[in-house]
Design a protein around this motif. Structure first.
Motif, PDB file in Angstrom:
ATOM      1  N   GLU A 182      60.922  24.057   6.227  1.00 14.98           N
ATOM      2  CA  GLU A 182      61.332  22.879   6.994  1.00 14.98           C
ATOM      3  C   GLU A 182      60.407  21.733   6.591  1.00 14.98           C
ATOM      4  OE1 GLU A 182      61.139  23.174  11.281  1.00 14.98           O
ATOM      5  OE2 GLU A 182      61.743  21.070  11.515  1.00 14.98           O
ATOM      6  N   ASN A 206      64.819  17.093   9.487  1.00 11.43           N
ATOM      7  CA  ASN A 206      65.110  16.777  10.888  1.00 11.43           C
ATOM      8  C   ASN A 206      65.877  15.466  10.992  1.00 11.43           C
ATOM      9  OD1 ASN A 206      63.572  18.814  12.670  1.00 11.43           O
ATOM     10  ND2 ASN A 206      62.142  18.292  11.030  1.00 11.43           N
ATOM     11  N   GLU A 246      68.801  19.476  10.508  1.00  5.40           N
ATOM     12  CA  GLU A 246      68.581  19.933  11.882  1.00  5.40           C
ATOM     13  C   GLU A 246      68.871  18.805  12.866  1.00  5.40           C
ATOM     14  OE1 GLU A 246      64.683  21.593  12.340  1.00  5.40           O
ATOM     15  OE2 GLU A 246      64.923  22.947  10.630  1.00  5.40           O
ATOM     16  N   ASP A 274      68.352  22.443  16.542  1.00  7.31           N
ATOM     17  CA  ASP A 274      66.915  22.661  16.685  1.00  7.31           C
ATOM     18  C   ASP A 274      66.554  22.755  18.167  1.00  7.31           C
ATOM     19  OD1 ASP A 274      64.315  22.828  15.911  1.00  7.31           O
ATOM     20  OD2 ASP A 274      64.126  20.753  15.248  1.00  7.31           O
ATOM     21  N   LYS A 313      68.115  27.317  15.931  1.00  6.86           N
ATOM     22  CA  LYS A 313      66.669  27.554  15.865  1.00  6.86           C
ATOM     23  C   LYS A 313      66.154  27.720  17.290  1.00  6.86           C
ATOM     24  CE  LYS A 313      64.249  25.749  12.594  1.00  6.86           C
ATOM     25  NZ  LYS A 313      63.500  24.798  11.724  1.00  6.86           N
ATOM     26  N   GLU A 348      61.263  29.906  15.971  1.00  2.30           N
ATOM     27  CA  GLU A 348      60.259  28.882  15.662  1.00  2.30           C
ATOM     28  C   GLU A 348      58.949  29.125  16.393  1.00  2.30           C
ATOM     29  OE1 GLU A 348      61.898  24.579  14.946  1.00  2.30           O
ATOM     30  OE2 GLU A 348      62.102  25.197  17.013  1.00  2.30           O
TER      31      GLU A 348
HETATM   32 CA    CA Z   1      62.929  20.889  13.370  1.00  2.26          CA
END
Ligand code: CA
Ligand code: C2E
Ligand code: CA
Length: 540
Positions: free
Chosen positions: A296, A354, A386, A416, A437, A473
């Protein structure tokens, strides 16, 4: 000699005074801008929460839920669970009395402090209420039934209607209040001594805002003194400095107004042009095989003096000012440039970026992604985008369209921070994404909190049914890895493997554990060793 000094003082006086007046004006303008920005951002959030509650109330009414039958109470309970900002749903008589709530009929006294139309021409009501003898206030959105029939209502904690942190992510340095259009205080946050309570209005910087959608208005204030504190030294210097120094400062300030450190938006703009925003990469690991799945990308601000600034200090401002769009483009281009060759030659590795709610307001992002990756060794099939559940989605239809268009390019889309959001998972899943996630919050309480396990199990089931991938995560311990593996999760990221790494360190890691020749260095150190340990534990 004395005469010369006298003339010097007389000559220096006006520029110094002018400098001080000019500085005060600048500080005032920028402080007001920052306050207004903060207020506007919060008003949008508040409106989104109300819109979400209204949508749920409309759904319930459309399903004919207007009495306290057991099946209706069940429906209220499910809807409360799925509508994040709403803490309670209830059936309310035409006169405003609560007949039952999603937890049944046990009701404490509800005192209606104020009741007014939610918006001009709307039948729905915006009410401030108190439960029993508790001092806290709640906002109640009430949707009356047809004729004299029962209606439905949603309770939202009033604290959600004032900002909890400053735009820059730090503690709130101002006094924020939200009112109904009729003037009833809904909630208040911050130190009143910094705001309205202190002295005369001349000391205050005040921003007043009204909602264009609902009967809400906000007042945000801070003492001029607080906001100008950063400039105090500068001003003292100005006051004692010679005329020459004053003129010098004045000239520099006029020539470089956008460099002023007290205008954070201009400062971000400058840093963007100077290439100070850089990608860090946090590895994502397949916890069954120990192989690298990709990374990421997490942005960092590397200032010219070498300090590294975390995203919490600038992303909120980049979002509210709109600079986030250009910032994301810059970040993507930089990843292509610096990591494109190494990652492009390993098409099984994925790279996540992101995005924010703003990116989904129109199709600009689709063109950006297409054009940026077209010329790169990184393939579109390697890109994951995300979208966070933390921010409410303003326009589901448009967001869905943008998600579909992105998937049409061949990129994957992930949700996310699952479990933390405003929108509720069921709402987010309407976006048709490829990956979810699971937020660190649930990983932290794995094993200790039965609810967390249940939630994760439910998410995994759901993901399997909907053919979505799951990534855990914020995994910090080896026990968590084993636990997640038992629960059937394949992919994880977190400090147990590696913190976010600068590009060169990440590429070195890739070359070490995912070399073009077969094997991979299992005797490596640092992150590579942690990842290799997973591979060994699997082989064992
Ligand atoms: Ca993220
Ligand atoms: P996020 O997307 O949820 O990113 C994960 C955050 O958790 C990162 O913080 C990461 O460093 C941290 N983290 C990862 N593993 C662990 C762990 O095991 N323990 C703990 N305690 N923390 C862990 P970071 O890099 O400070 O980023 C914070 C947030 O800033 C991100 O949260 C994301 O929402 C936002 N952000 C970062 N880069 C970008 C970007 O390029 N664009 C946008 N729009 N937002 C970004
Ligand atoms: Ca996250």
């Amino acid at each position: 000699m004395l005469a010369a000094i006298g003339i010097g003082v007389v000559l220096a006086g006006p520029p110094v005074a002018a400098l001080n007046i000019w500085l005060s004006g600048l500080v005032e303008r920028q402080a007001r801008e920052e306050l207004t920005l903060s207020g506007r951002r919060h008003m949008v959030l508040s409106e989104a929460r109300i819109a979400r509650a209204i949508q749920t109330l409309d759904d319930l009414a459309a399903r004919g839920i207007d009495s306290c039958r057991v099946s209706n109470v069940d429906a209220l309970r499910q809807a409360t669970f799925a509508t994040t900002p709403v803490k309670e749903l209830s059936i309310v008589a035409a006169d405003g009395r609560t007949l039952c709530t999603d937890v049944g009929n046990q009701l404490e006294q509800r005192k209606v402090v104020s009741s007014e139309p939610l918006a001009a021409g709307s039948r729905a009501l915006l009410e401030v209420i108190r439960l029993g003898s508790q001092p806290e206030q709640w906002l109640r959105i009430r949707r009356p039934g047809a004729g004299s029939g029962n209606g439905v209502a949603a309770l939202i904690p009033s604290a959600l209607f004032v900002p909890q942190v400053s735009t820059a992510g730090g503690p709130l340095s101002f006094h924020a209040r939200m009112f109904t259009a009729g003037g009833t205080l809904i909630a208040e946050r911050g130190d009143a001594a910094q705001g309205a309570g202190r002295g005369d209005h001349g000391d205050l910087v005040i921003a007043d805002l009204e909602s264009s959608r609902y009967a809400l208005k906000a007042a945000i204030s801070a003492s001029h003194f607080e906001l100008a504190a950063n400039q105090a030294d500068f001003r003292a210097l100005g006051t004692v400095a010679s005329g020459l120094l004053a003129i010098l400062i004045l000239v520099t300030s006029v020539l470089l107004p956008r460099r002023a450190p007290n205008n954070p938006i201009a400062e971000i703009e400058r840093a963007l042009k100077a290439g100070e925003f850089v990608p860090y990469f946090q590895p994502i690991v397949d916890i069954r095989s120990g192989r690298l799945r990709g990374a990421e990308v997490l942005i960092r601000w590397r200032k010219s003096d070498g300090t590294i600034v975390a995203p919490a200090s600038f992303i909120p401002l980049a979002e509210s000012s709109g600079l986030i769009i250009e910032m994301t483009r810059t970040l993507m281009r930089r990843v292509c440039l610096e990591a494109g060759a190494v990652l492009g030659s390993r098409p099984h590795l994925k790279v996540g970026f992101n995005l924010t709610a703003r990116h989904f307001a129109n199709e600009e992002i689709v063109d950006d992604v297409r054009s940026i990756f077209k010329k790169s060794a990184l393939r579109l099939s390697q890109i994951v985008l995300e979208v966070t559940e933390r921010q409410p989605i303003e326009n589901l239809t448009e967001t869905r369209r943008v998600v579909a268009a992105l998937q049409g390019l061949g990129v994957k889309v992930a949700i996310d921070d699952v479990g933390t959001g405003h929108s509720g998972l069921s709402y987010m899943l309407k976006l048709g994404v490829d990956i979810i996630k699971i937020d660190k919050m649930f990983i932290d309480s794995l094993g200790t909190d039965r609810n967390s396990n249940t939630i994760i199990e439910t998410l995994i089931d759901l993901a399997q049914n909907m053919r979505m991938d799951v990534i855990a995560e914020g995994v910090e311990s080896f026990e968590q890895v084993l636990h997640l593996r038992d629960l059937g999760i394949r992919a994880a990221q977190g400090f147990v493997f590696s913190p976010p790494l600068p590009c060169s360190a990440f590429l070195q890691l890739v070359e070490t554990i995912d070399p073009h020749k077969s094997g991979g260095d299992l005797s490596a150190e640092g992150p590579a060793a942690a990842i290799a340990a997973i591979a060994r534990s699997d082989a064992a």
